[in-house]
Design an enzyme around this catalytic site. Structure first.
Site, PDB file in Angstrom:
ATOM      1  N   TYR A 108     -18.648  -2.320  29.538  1.00 12.94           N
ATOM      2  CA  TYR A 108     -18.113  -3.010  28.362  1.00 12.94           C
ATOM      3  C   TYR A 108     -16.917  -3.884  28.713  1.00 12.94           C
ATOM      4  O   TYR A 108     -16.697  -4.920  28.091  1.00 12.94           O
ATOM      5  CB  TYR A 108     -17.710  -2.007  27.283  1.00 12.94           C
ATOM      6  CG  TYR A 108     -18.863  -1.550  26.431  1.00 12.94           C
ATOM      7  CD1 TYR A 108     -19.629  -2.479  25.722  1.00 12.94           C
ATOM      8  CD2 TYR A 108     -19.196  -0.219  26.326  1.00 12.94           C
ATOM      9  CE1 TYR A 108     -20.690  -2.072  24.931  1.00 12.94           C
ATOM     10  CE2 TYR A 108     -20.255   0.201  25.534  1.00 12.94           C
ATOM     11  CZ  TYR A 108     -21.006  -0.732  24.840  1.00 12.94           C
ATOM     12  OH  TYR A 108     -22.047  -0.329  24.055  1.00 12.94           O
ATOM     13  N   GLU A 203     -25.781  27.947  38.050  1.00 10.87           N
ATOM     14  CA  GLU A 203     -26.502  26.867  37.365  1.00 10.87           C
ATOM     15  C   GLU A 203     -26.273  26.852  35.855  1.00 10.87           C
ATOM     16  O   GLU A 203     -25.939  25.830  35.280  1.00 10.87           O
ATOM     17  CB  GLU A 203     -28.013  26.967  37.664  1.00 10.87           C
ATOM     18  CG  GLU A 203     -28.830  25.903  36.925  1.00 10.87           C
ATOM     19  CD  GLU A 203     -30.296  25.863  37.348  1.00 10.87           C
ATOM     20  OE1 GLU A 203     -30.674  26.504  38.349  1.00 10.87           O
ATOM     21  OE2 GLU A 203     -31.081  25.168  36.663  1.00 10.87           O
TER      22      GLU A 203
END
Lengths: 375, 375
Positions: A108, A203
């Site tokens: 942006y 995990e």
């Protein structure tokens, strides 16, 4: 066995080095223009033909082939400008004032430029990777970060510059029982001391919380890291730093399927996408499980292998990062078993089974495999 | 203007209340059996025919219709047992020993039962929601949590039981510049003091980091909350508690599209899926933007509305939660504009535009809308 790291701020050193390299890229361009030449610069070729697994570095890396970006070539002109735009933004708008930004911000930020600099974010992401390749440093080094989503918990005291007082601040990472966010500050912090003698990377968030709750950090003298699936690069860098600077061995505790094993292996050996970078891998990291043998030994609840699971396992067997005997053996067992289990399936025994039996058994087993030279 | 809450631990009170309700569910079953009746219990019907928007509570809620689960009905027998299994697990395995668990853990925990209690996790998730409906308390109250992924930053000091010392511990939420994870501990912590006079909830991680970096917490006297998309229930509960207990107004700063507005509205008015619960909504929360007017006023970079965006906006216009004049007005503007912008598109002006101009402008504008009775 508290450990002290040498003085000097990690964050400052990285910043200085990145800034110098970015400025030098710009200076070279100026020098060439002043000498009335078309400016150009080089970077390693990042296509798969120039990416290989380096046995010595024990990670994916780029070969000797280079690509040149020259202002004399009209096809190079746009990427040439884009690269200098990102380099200049990183040096002047981020590193100098001490700001950070995300990949999306960077995209942006260019929309206000006179001409639209990037077609879309995937184009700007790609140019950021080019800048990484040109200066041989990761985007985090020039303050472009992904969103934080990974967390850490354990007896490690880190120090960083306090935003409010501008002085040094120390925190111990057992401070908040929900874990500490692994964001830009933590990744670049200095390590002050620890009583831990290992790192366990986990995990799933559920298992991470389970281990905190059962005081696994104390029982196993461990720093616990929540990977939240495939570990973000900031997290991989922090794990590497703890391994390298504090000499703590790293274990990966993941789901019992090819995707889980691969989460481990990206921590250990890196990804092809980051082959042009060093400082993100932990080659000595050990895959703890769930292994295929765990699934049968503990009679865990399982799901059937899908076709995708099978294809992936066959791929991994051939992958240069998967050539250790125990990895080969277990991957073959998975193929035979055609079953997978999530790490949270250990809860089927009891909420505390993972700390009472599973982890203690695994540490013994890994010690044995090491003595046998299989790891 | 530091604020103190009354003494007594929020976490303890919630735990006691949930435990009592769960035990009472079990006791009722025993009493009925001893009286030689088939045991049964009741809960509010959760189907859409019994869910309505309550203008007074200003949230979705359940109506008067009940469903009965009776052991005398063979079709009820399985859900009857499942509900008691979850209630017993929650009381005995979680609340009593002070453990927490995830939805997934709960599913796996039942796999060791003699018969397989649940076909899959969606079945066990559904029964957990039944238990919520039976006792009228959220699963977080009986220690079943989703993975933490939302974060908070700002001058709010909270206190909770320290895991290591078992004593009280206070932390100020400006401690880590990367933000504090909103996990079970934080959600149930007690509020000690704050100098903030508002809460700003932020959709994206990039914007959250930007605001921390620009000291928006100090400039706007605000506590900053990173929603990470649709806010997890723990985060919605924490926002509600800050609003209710500390009397701080809540602003939602989200992407300028129907999905962003809806992230705001779930914080304000709740979701149909949690209609059977109270304590998760903040009816006075204000949608700050990006509004459709912001997009044109600041000439922000935009993307075209997709067909899905249009359909969604039309739905929202009819939704009872969207009847405030300014919401109606802005949704209609979106439909006319057929453009959307992410909050990070403000970066196209400059990295600091959001704190230098956008937020100050918005607070003035919202004050004006309030005076006009549009909010």
């Amino acid at each position: 066995m508290s450990k002290q790291t040498k003085p000097g701020t990690h964050a400052d050193e990285v910043k200085k080095k990145a800034f110098k390299k970015l400025v030098s890229l710009g200076k070279n361009v100026y020098t060439q223009i002043e000498a009335e030449n078309y400016p150009e610069f080089e970077m390693p070729l990042r296509s798969s033909s120039n990416i290989y697994y380096d046995q010595k570095m024990r990670q994916y890396t780029v070969g000797k082939r280079k690509v040149k970006r020259s202002a004399s070539n009209v096809r190079h002109l746009k990427p040439f400008l884009q690269t200098l735009y990102v380099a200049s933004f990183a040096a002047r708008d981020l590193l100098e004032p001490g700001r950070t930004s995300t990949l999306r911000d960077l995209y942006y930020s260019s929309e206000s430029a006179l001409a639209k600099m990037f077609k879309n974010q995937s184009e700007s992401d790609n140019v950021i990777t080019d800048v990484e390749a040109v200066i041989g440093m990761a985007r985090e080094d020039f303050n472009i970060f992904p969103d934080a989503r990974s967390t850490i918990y354990g007896d490690l005291t880190v120090s960083f510059q306090d935003k409010k007082t501008k002085g040094k601040r120390e925190i111990n990472l057992t401070f908040n029982p929900d874990g500490q966010t692994i964001g830009p500050t933590l990744v670049k912090s200095d390590f002050v001391k620890t009583s831990a003698d290992k790192v366990i990377c986990i995990e799933s968030g559920g298992m991470f919380q389970r281990l905190i709750e059962e005081d696994a950090d104390e029982q196993f003298n461990a720093i616990l890291v929540h990977l939240a699936g495939q570990a973000p690069r900031g997290t991989r860098r922090l794990i590497r730093r703890i391994n390298a600077e504090l000499k703590l061995p790293v274990y990966a505790f993941v789901d019992g399927d090819p995707w889980g094993v691969h989460i481990y292996n990206v921590i250990a050996s890196g990804s092809a996408a980051a082959a042009h970078l060093i400082g993100l891998t932990t080659p000595d990291a050990i895959w703890m499980g769930l292994t295929a043998s765990d699934i049968t030994k503990y009679e865990l609840p399982t799901d059937q292998f899908t076709k995708g699971d099978t294809v992936r396992t066959v791929q991994l067997l051939r992958d240069p990062r998967y050539q250790k005997p125990y990895l080969q053996e277990e991957l073959k067992k998975f193929l035979k078993l055609k079953q997978k289990s999530e790490q949270q399936s250990l809860t089927s025994k009891s909420l505390t089974f993972v700390v009472d039996e599973y982890l203690p058994d695994k540490f013994k087993e890994i010690a044995k495999l090491k003595r046998e030279g299989k790891i």
